[in-house]
Design a protein around this motif. Structure first.
Motif, short mmCIF file in Angstrom:
data_model
loop_
_atom_site.label_atom_id
_atom_site.label_comp_id
_atom_site.label_asym_id
_atom_site.label_seq_id
_atom_site.Cartn_x
_atom_site.Cartn_y
_atom_site.Cartn_z
N THR A 84 0.65 -1.37 0.00
CA THR A 84 0.08 -0.06 -0.02
C THR A 84 0.88 1.27 -0.08
OG1 THR A 84 -1.69 -1.16 1.15
CG2 THR A 84 -1.91 1.20 1.37
N VAL A 85 0.37 2.38 -0.78
CA VAL A 85 1.26 3.48 -1.03
C VAL A 85 0.33 4.57 -0.29
CG1 VAL A 85 2.29 5.17 -2.36
CG2 VAL A 85 2.40 2.67 -2.64
N LEU A 86 0.85 5.55 0.64
CA LEU A 86 0.24 6.90 1.05
C LEU A 86 1.01 7.85 0.35
CD1 LEU A 86 -1.87 8.23 2.74
CD2 LEU A 86 -0.42 7.73 4.87
N ILE A 87 0.10 8.52 -0.13
CA ILE A 87 0.89 9.81 -0.95
C ILE A 87 0.40 11.19 -0.06
CG2 ILE A 87 1.03 11.01 -3.20
CD1 ILE A 87 0.31 8.81 -4.64
N TYR A 88 1.26 11.93 0.22
CA TYR A 88 1.04 13.12 0.94
C TYR A 88 1.61 14.47 0.09
CZ TYR A 88 0.70 11.39 5.76
OH TYR A 88 0.32 10.72 6.88
N GLY A 89 0.44 15.16 -0.24
CA GLY A 89 0.85 16.43 -1.04
C GLY A 89 -0.33 17.35 -1.06
N LYS A 90 0.22 18.49 -1.05
CA LYS A 90 -0.90 19.64 -0.86
C LYS A 90 -1.68 19.90 -2.48
CE LYS A 90 1.90 22.67 1.99
NZ LYS A 90 2.61 24.12 1.96
N THR A 91 -2.74 20.54 -2.24
CA THR A 91 -3.55 20.54 -3.53
C THR A 91 -2.78 20.85 -4.43
OG1 THR A 91 -5.45 21.05 -1.93
CG2 THR A 91 -5.80 21.64 -4.38
N GLY A 92 -3.07 20.15 -5.70
CA GLY A 92 -2.47 20.44 -6.93
C GLY A 92 -1.00 20.19 -7.13
N THR A 93 -0.55 19.11 -6.43
CA THR A 93 0.85 18.70 -6.27
C THR A 93 0.98 17.57 -7.34
OG1 THR A 93 0.65 17.69 -4.39
CG2 THR A 93 1.63 19.94 -4.42
N GLY A 94 -0.19 16.84 -7.81
CA GLY A 94 -0.05 15.87 -8.68
C GLY A 94 -0.10 14.73 -8.02
N LYS A 95 -0.86 14.51 -7.01
CA LYS A 95 -1.01 13.11 -6.20
C LYS A 95 -1.60 12.04 -7.21
CE LYS A 95 -3.53 15.04 -2.93
NZ LYS A 95 -3.38 16.57 -3.06
N GLU A 96 -2.65 12.44 -7.79
CA GLU A 96 -3.26 11.50 -8.84
C GLU A 96 -2.32 11.09 -10.06
OE1 GLU A 96 -7.11 10.14 -11.25
OE2 GLU A 96 -7.20 11.95 -10.19
N LEU A 97 -1.42 12.09 -10.50
CA LEU A 97 -0.58 11.86 -11.40
C LEU A 97 0.51 10.64 -10.89
CD1 LEU A 97 0.97 12.54 -14.29
CD2 LEU A 97 1.95 14.50 -12.88
N PHE A 98 0.95 10.86 -9.96
CA PHE A 98 1.94 9.95 -9.32
C PHE A 98 1.27 8.45 -9.22
CE2 PHE A 98 4.72 13.53 -8.74
CZ PHE A 98 5.88 12.78 -8.78
N ALA A 99 0.12 8.57 -8.73
CA ALA A 99 -0.57 7.20 -8.51
C ALA A 99 -0.78 6.53 -9.83
CB ALA A 99 -1.81 7.63 -7.71
N GLN A 100 -0.98 7.34 -10.78
CA GLN A 100 -1.24 6.70 -11.95
C GLN A 100 0.08 5.94 -12.70
OE1 GLN A 100 -3.33 8.45 -15.18
NE2 GLN A 100 -5.09 9.20 -13.85
N SER A 143 4.55 32.20 -4.52
CA SER A 143 4.49 30.86 -3.65
C SER A 143 3.62 29.76 -3.88
CB SER A 143 4.29 31.39 -2.11
OG SER A 143 3.11 31.80 -1.90
N TRP A 144 2.62 30.30 -4.84
CA TRP A 144 1.82 29.33 -5.35
C TRP A 144 1.15 28.29 -4.35
CZ3 TRP A 144 0.42 30.63 -10.03
CH2 TRP A 144 1.20 31.24 -10.98
N PRO A 145 0.26 28.95 -3.76
CA PRO A 145 -0.55 27.91 -2.68
C PRO A 145 -1.20 26.98 -3.35
CG PRO A 145 -1.54 30.20 -2.68
CD PRO A 145 -0.25 30.33 -3.35
N GLY A 146 -1.83 27.27 -4.62
CA GLY A 146 -2.58 25.97 -5.34
C GLY A 146 -1.78 25.21 -6.19
N ASN A 147 -0.31 25.42 -6.19
CA ASN A 147 0.64 24.52 -6.75
C ASN A 147 0.20 24.62 -8.33
OD1 ASN A 147 2.42 23.34 -4.42
ND2 ASN A 147 0.26 23.06 -3.82
#
Length: 643
Positions: free
Chosen positions: A349-365, A539-543
């Motif tokens: 199992t993988v747990l991905i931490y990341g702020k909104t817009g950092t590409g969590k689903e991109l890495f999951a795929q 600073s891109w809070p929305g990444n």
């Protein structure tokens, strides 16, 4: 429980008193089995006739008859043995009748008598016979020597009495007979259970669409199913017992390698048919004792693979992105990509931490597509986008009539759809506690149960979860189950925010502008260096998602195909609810203190209320104006108590 029939156990006794004792025991235990009196060859013929009729799974006898039955019958034969006490009592009765006594019988009987000679009160002659035809002559010879009483079975006793001597039957301890009955019943039960298992296995083998061949340690075929015979174009009698290499018609050593503990796979041309042959060794107590071969038509495998791939594509549950789609060369991103690729080689199992817009689903795929599950489904679900009851039915499915409005045919859940592949649980921190318990069961037991159903379905699914919250803190605050956290946090991947990889903005901007231009059917605009410098100061809070929205707005605002500093500044001013940006002012940064965080929340809430009011409560339009996804809008509305 297996039922033991009357005809399953056959007693064949050469002694009439033992037969009588057995019938008495039957009346006591309220059970009855077949009982016959017969000797030697007659006993063998009688037993074989019952066996040929599908009866007499166990034959019980004693003495020489039992020994002969063991030699001649291909079934279980139990031997009734006299106890030492039985022998001593019979000899004592014989001495009450005569001064000289002889014990006569076949080898098993007289062997016991010889061992007890020292325990008899007076000398006893022990005579072994090998053929009943010589019995009368031997009796006469012994009688001439003064023997007047003979101890033995019915043939000896009856012959002695006909010659005018005393004949003494040896009685058998009823407990010996009772033990034989229980042992016979146990053997019958085991045999029937074995036959049932074999029947089930044969039915399973014959229901499989692949050819199955079993070979023994010497490489000879011991079993083959119906499809195997069809693929080989042979009859069963032409296959079983033959060397596998002769049957396949090729000098194929892989079969022997399989017997020697090596799993092998080959493609063979057999009878003009291309077959994929897989060999797996059979291990018994750690030792190889043969192998199982699976025969599959190559054309059927290719056809099945095409159908599976089409079904997955049609369902939409596929991962489109790979690590090649992860844009950037910065050190933090390269480290994340390297770690993610390593995780892809595992099935944990993988747990991905990341702020909104950092590409969590991109890495999951990307992880899914770099894994051994790449050709299987990839199912993504946002745990924050659906209410609890709807999320439960989506994840686990439901049966007919599970709730009002349920489909008449029921529905397969996302876990079942992801069988063999991966499921991506985005915003896992937003999953309600009751569903967290059900998810824990999936992780522990590898099975799911549909809503309204008491049956469980095994699933083979790799879970990739993602969150923008600190799950350890969520556990401490009682909003997330501790046991589920430890089940999820096996392989942890932290994605760097855009502010930590500002050097990637130029490359990201070019890729985003190229994609947006194709979508809008426009020429790709030129990005002014000062506009680029402006992008790199934020600073891109929305990444990356915020960067994409800013660039898309800039493309709409620009009139001459150039994204200038002024156009970019204008686009950045629209970055509500994160505040305004003015050229020459300090970059907007994410607040780090508690007071500034509270202020940011207040600004965000006011902006959210204002946009919702302007859009008349339309969530889709509000999300578009804010530049965020509908799921994120729903979560923020929930956060500020607006739903």
């Amino acid at each position: 429980m297996v039922h033991v029939r009357r005809e399953d156990i056959l007693f064949i006794l050469p002694s009439e008193p033992i037969a009588a004792t057995i019938n008495n025991i039957f009346s006591l235990i309220d059970e009855r089995f077949l009982v016959h009196e017969a000797n030697l060859e007659d006993a063998v013929s009688l037993a074989q006739s019952y066996i040929d009729q599908g009866q007499a799974m166990v034959v019980v006898s004693n003495g020489g008859t039992a020994a002969l039955l063991k030699q001649r019958l291909k079934t279980h034969v139990l031997e009734l043995r006299y106890t030492s006490v039985d022998m001593l009592r019979a000899v004592r009765r014989a001495f009450d009748l005569a001064d000289k006594v002889a014990v006569m019988g076949f080898e098993p009987f007289t062997y016991n008598a010889k061992a007890l000679k020292d325990f008899f009160e007076r000398p006893v002659l022990v005579e072994t016979i090998t053929d009943l035809a010589d019995l009368t002559e031997k009796l006469q010879h012994l009688m001439a020597r003064g023997i007047k009483a003979f101890v033995g079975g019915s043939p000896v006793v009856n012959a002695a009495r006909m010659l005018g001597a005393y004949g003494v039957h040896i009685d058998m301890d009823p407990r010996v007979i009772q033990d034989a009955i229980e042992e016979g019943k146990r053997i019958v039960s085991l045999q029937k259970e074995k036959d049932l298992r074999l029947g089930t296995i044969n039915a399973l083998l014959n229901s499989i669409n692949d050819g199955i061949i079993g070979i023994d340690a010497s490489g000879c075929i011991s079993e083959i199913n119906r499809i195997g015979l069809e693929l080989l174009g042979l009859q069963r009698q032409d296959v079983v017992g033959r060397d596998i290499r002769q049957v396949l018609g090729v000098p194929w050593e892989s079969c022997i390698q399989a017997v020697e503990n090596e799993q092998t796979a080959e493609v063979c041309l057999i009878g003009g048919n291309s077959l994929a042959v897989t060999s797996v060794p059979i291990r018994v107590n750690g030792h190889s004792s043969g192998a199982v071969l699976t025969l599959q038509e190559v054309r059927r495998i290719l056809s099945l693979e095409r159908r599976v791939r089409k079904r997955v594509r049609d369902s939409g549950h596929i991962a489109k992105s790979t690590f090649a789609d992860v844009v950037g060369r910065s050190e933090p991103l390269e480290k994340a990509k390297k770690k993610a690729f390593t995780y892809a080689q595992s099935d944990s199992t993988v747990l991905i931490y990341g702020k909104t817009g950092t590409g969590k689903e991109l890495f999951a795929q990307s992880i899914h597509n770099a894994s051994a599950r790449a050709d299987s489904p990839f199912v993504a679900v946002n745990c924050a986008a659906l209410p609890e009851n709807l999320l439960e039915s989506e994840l686990f499915g439901y049966v007919r009539g599970a709730f009002t409005g349920a489909s008449e045919s029921g529905k397969m859940g996302l876990f079942e759809m992801a069988h063999g592949g991966s499921i991506f649980l985005d915003e896992i921190s937003e999953m309600p506690l009751p569903l967290q318990c059900r998810l824990l069961r999936v992780l522990q037991e590898k099975e799911v149960s549909r809503v309204g159903d008491d049956k469980v379905t095994p699933v083979d699914v790799r879970i990739i979860a993602a969150t923008n919250r600190n799950l350890a803190e969520e556990v401490q605050n009682g909003r997330f189950r501790e046991d589920l956290y430890y089940r999820l946090a096996v392989l942890i991947l932290e994605l760097p925010p855009l502010v930590e990889r500002l050097g990637d903005i130029g490359l990201l901007a070019r890729v985003i502008l190229h994609r947006k231009s194709k979508e809008q059917h426009k020429p790709m605009p030129r990005l002014d260096p000062r506009a680029m410098a402006l992008l790199e100061s934020i600073s891109w809070p929305g990444n990356v998602r915020q960067l994409a929205n800013v660039l898309e707005r800039a493309m709409v605002i620009a009139t001459n195909g150039v994204l200038s500093e002024e156009v970019m500044a204008d686009s950045l001013r629209s970055c509500h609810p994160y505040g305004q940006f003015c050229p020459g002012s300090a970059p907007i940064s994410i607040a780090h203190s508690e007071d500034s965080t509270a202020s940011l929340d207040a600004v965000e809430e006011r902006a959210l209320r204002a946009v919702l009011r302007q859009c008349g409560g339309n969530r889709k339009e509000s999300a578009l104006r804010l530049g965020i996804g509908r799921a994120t809008l729903w979560r923020k509305m929930k956060k500020f108590g607006l739903i």
